[in-house]
Write an enzyme that holds these catalytic residues in place. Structure first.
Site, PDB file in Angstrom:
ATOM      1  N   HIS A 131      38.437  16.112 -14.559  1.00 18.17           N
ATOM      2  CA  HIS A 131      38.776  15.219 -13.458  1.00 18.17           C
ATOM      3  C   HIS A 131      37.939  13.944 -13.526  1.00 18.17           C
ATOM      4  O   HIS A 131      36.754  14.005 -13.873  1.00 18.17           O
ATOM      5  CB  HIS A 131      38.435  15.877 -12.117  1.00 18.17           C
ATOM      6  CG  HIS A 131      39.323  17.002 -11.727  1.00 18.17           C
ATOM      7  ND1 HIS A 131      40.679  16.886 -11.621  1.00 18.17           N
ATOM      8  CD2 HIS A 131      39.034  18.274 -11.387  1.00 18.17           C
ATOM      9  CE1 HIS A 131      41.187  18.034 -11.228  1.00 18.17           C
ATOM     10  NE2 HIS A 131      40.221  18.908 -11.097  1.00 18.17           N
ATOM     11  N   HIS A 155      35.174  25.694  -3.787  1.00 17.28           N
ATOM     12  CA  HIS A 155      35.789  24.750  -2.850  1.00 17.28           C
ATOM     13  C   HIS A 155      37.274  25.030  -2.735  1.00 17.28           C
ATOM     14  O   HIS A 155      37.812  25.837  -3.496  1.00 17.28           O
ATOM     15  CB  HIS A 155      35.567  23.306  -3.318  1.00 17.28           C
ATOM     16  CG  HIS A 155      36.260  22.980  -4.619  1.00 17.28           C
ATOM     17  ND1 HIS A 155      35.634  23.099  -5.838  1.00 17.28           N
ATOM     18  CD2 HIS A 155      37.521  22.552  -4.892  1.00 17.28           C
ATOM     19  CE1 HIS A 155      36.483  22.753  -6.796  1.00 17.28           C
ATOM     20  NE2 HIS A 155      37.643  22.412  -6.256  1.00 17.28           N
ATOM     21  N   GLU A 173      41.943  27.322  -9.488  1.00 17.90           N
ATOM     22  CA  GLU A 173      41.238  26.481 -10.450  1.00 17.90           C
ATOM     23  C   GLU A 173      39.975  27.214 -10.901  1.00 17.90           C
ATOM     24  O   GLU A 173      39.335  27.898 -10.095  1.00 17.90           O
ATOM     25  CB  GLU A 173      40.818  25.153  -9.795  1.00 17.90           C
ATOM     26  CG  GLU A 173      40.024  24.234 -10.720  1.00 17.90           C
ATOM     27  CD  GLU A 173      39.483  22.974 -10.033  1.00 17.90           C
ATOM     28  OE1 GLU A 173      39.192  23.024  -8.830  1.00 17.90           O
ATOM     29  OE2 GLU A 173      39.354  21.947 -10.716  1.00 17.90           O
ATOM     30  N   HIS A 216      44.833  24.395  -3.743  1.00 15.89           N
ATOM     31  CA  HIS A 216      44.183  25.369  -4.624  1.00 15.89           C
ATOM     32  C   HIS A 216      42.856  25.856  -4.064  1.00 15.89           C
ATOM     33  O   HIS A 216      42.252  25.222  -3.206  1.00 15.89           O
ATOM     34  CB  HIS A 216      43.952  24.793  -6.030  1.00 15.89           C
ATOM     35  CG  HIS A 216      42.913  23.708  -6.122  1.00 15.89           C
ATOM     36  ND1 HIS A 216      43.214  22.371  -6.039  1.00 15.89           N
ATOM     37  CD2 HIS A 216      41.578  23.756  -6.309  1.00 15.89           C
ATOM     38  CE1 HIS A 216      42.115  21.654  -6.178  1.00 15.89           C
ATOM     39  NE2 HIS A 216      41.098  22.469  -6.333  1.00 15.89           N
ATOM     40  N   HIS A 245      32.193  18.318  -3.946  1.00 17.60           N
ATOM     41  CA  HIS A 245      33.011  18.607  -2.761  1.00 17.60           C
ATOM     42  C   HIS A 245      32.952  20.087  -2.423  1.00 17.60           C
ATOM     43  O   HIS A 245      32.787  20.947  -3.284  1.00 17.60           O
ATOM     44  CB  HIS A 245      34.455  18.129  -2.898  1.00 17.60           C
ATOM     45  CG  HIS A 245      35.236  18.699  -4.053  1.00 17.60           C
ATOM     46  ND1 HIS A 245      34.668  19.167  -5.202  1.00 17.60           N
ATOM     47  CD2 HIS A 245      36.568  18.876  -4.216  1.00 17.60           C
ATOM     48  CE1 HIS A 245      35.604  19.595  -6.025  1.00 17.60           C
ATOM     49  NE2 HIS A 245      36.768  19.447  -5.447  1.00 17.60           N
ATOM     50  N   TYR A 274      43.883  24.499 -14.216  1.00 16.85           N
ATOM     51  CA  TYR A 274      44.681  24.955 -13.070  1.00 16.85           C
ATOM     52  C   TYR A 274      45.720  25.948 -13.540  1.00 16.85           C
ATOM     53  O   TYR A 274      46.376  25.732 -14.574  1.00 16.85           O
ATOM     54  CB  TYR A 274      45.383  23.782 -12.386  1.00 16.85           C
ATOM     55  CG  TYR A 274      44.432  22.919 -11.600  1.00 16.85           C
ATOM     56  CD1 TYR A 274      44.027  23.297 -10.329  1.00 16.85           C
ATOM     57  CD2 TYR A 274      43.927  21.756 -12.146  1.00 16.85           C
ATOM     58  CE1 TYR A 274      43.136  22.514  -9.610  1.00 16.85           C
ATOM     59  CE2 TYR A 274      43.032  20.969 -11.433  1.00 16.85           C
ATOM     60  CZ  TYR A 274      42.644  21.356 -10.162  1.00 16.85           C
ATOM     61  OH  TYR A 274      41.764  20.588  -9.469  1.00 16.85           O
TER      62      TYR A 274
HETATM   63 FE   LIG Z   1      39.348  21.627  -7.270  1.00 15.22          FE
END
Ligand SMILES: [Fe+2]
Length: 318
Positions: A257, A163, A276, A225, A210, A266
């Site tokens: 997260h 993503h 990431e 990112h 996502h 990251y």
């Molecule tokens: Fe991400």
């Protein structure tokens, strides 16, 4: 060109982020980072200051494009859709939003079928295509086994491009287009607790938490990112060890997260673009309700193992 045959299954519309194109200062330095350290596979170099990479478990010829430029940041994000005819349907729907659509002939982008190309209200350039040459993932298609030949999976042991997060203005308008034109659903959002203003929107077109996300920024067309999937938390720690060994600039050391529940690291490429690597996260279905975080829990939403807001994570974009 070996193309992807139109799948005989009830998948319509966007399947995934198929390609991210970013700008870098130096191709050799970038090669060291993305290929030698992260373990992406260089597939070819164009005669146009571009180098093409894929992750080890991807079938398509490439998923990451690096272009030599004076400024880091993002050139475009390209989504792969299931059927060629989707492109005309999407173009029609985009016109209803008064968005100008460019039709790009096949092979304008290497090994790629025709594309449609347009800009989101935030200024980001988006492509959609249905076909790209495939060269496999290092394993046969019949009786494939479970891992490719030794040496194919190197470095951070990335699995695939997963993503990206883009920064800009008008993120509500972006999300509306992604949902109403392309059929994305909103898995999560982060809002300001005082006035419910959208600060970050997470959109999926698959079972992933996502495929693309937008974060509110004062300036359009910014890049936060690009993210690559790893198989396990063991691999995440292995990547963290290599990041330390090779003195790669870290933004956030291993954490998890709240949004998406993915375990994450990251770090920055040599040009300052944020990368990431992550693993885990829940399975999303189209009927999963949208989860909402507000800024009273910003620390937990971003990094849930120490509930700490990191200004660099929120403010540094290319
Ligand atoms: Fe991400």
């Amino acid at each position: 060109m070996k193309s992807n045959e139109e799948p005989d299954m009830p998948v319509t519309g966007i399947m995934r982020v198929g390609e991210v194109a970013i700008r870098v200062f130096d191709l050799e330095e970038s090669r060291q980072h993305y290929d030698k350290r992260m373990g992406l596979i260089e597939t070819h170099q164009g005669d146009d200051d571009k180098v093409y990479y894929k992750c080890p478990d991807e079938h398509d010829l490439y998923s990451l494009v690096l272009r030599k430029a004076d400024q880091p940041g993002i050139d475009y994000v390209a989504f792969k859709t299931a059927r060629d005819s989707d492109l005309d349907d999407f173009a029609e729907r985009l016109r209803a939003f008064d968005i100008e659509v460019e039709h790009v002939p096949a092979n304008t982008y290497p090994a790629s079928g025709r594309r449609i190309k347009f800009n989101l209200p935030s200024g980001h350039e988006i492509h959609v295509y249905a076909e790209k040459e495939q060269n496999g993932n290092g394993m046969p298609l019949r009786n494939p086994g479970t891992i490719p030949d030794e040496g194919y999976i190197r470095g951070f042991r990335t699995v695939r491009l997963d993503h990206c997060l883009l920064g800009g203005t008008d993120i509500d308008a972006n999300a509306k287009i992604m949902m109403e034109v392309f059929g994305f659903t909103m898995s999560e959002k982060l809002v300001a607790h005082e006035n419910e203003m959208s600060l970050a929107l997470f959109l999926t077109t698959s079972n992933k938490p996502h495929d693309i996300a937008f974060v509110l920024q004062p300036e359009g067309n910014k890049f936060h990112h690009v993210s690559f999937l790893l198989d396990s938390v063991n691999d995440l720690y292995h990547a963290a060890d290599l990041i330390g060994k090779y003195n790669i600039a870290v933004d956030v050391a291993p954490n998890r997260h709240g949004v998406t529940r993915g375990a994450t690291i990251y770090f920055f490429d040599p040009s300052g673009n944020r990368n990431e690597v992550f693993t885990g996260g829940y399975v999303h279905y189209p009927d999963t309700p949208t989860l909402v975080w507000d800024t009273t829990e910003l620390g937990k939403a971003t990094f849930s193992q120490d509930n700490t807001v990191r200004p660099s994570f929120l403010e540094v974009l290319t």
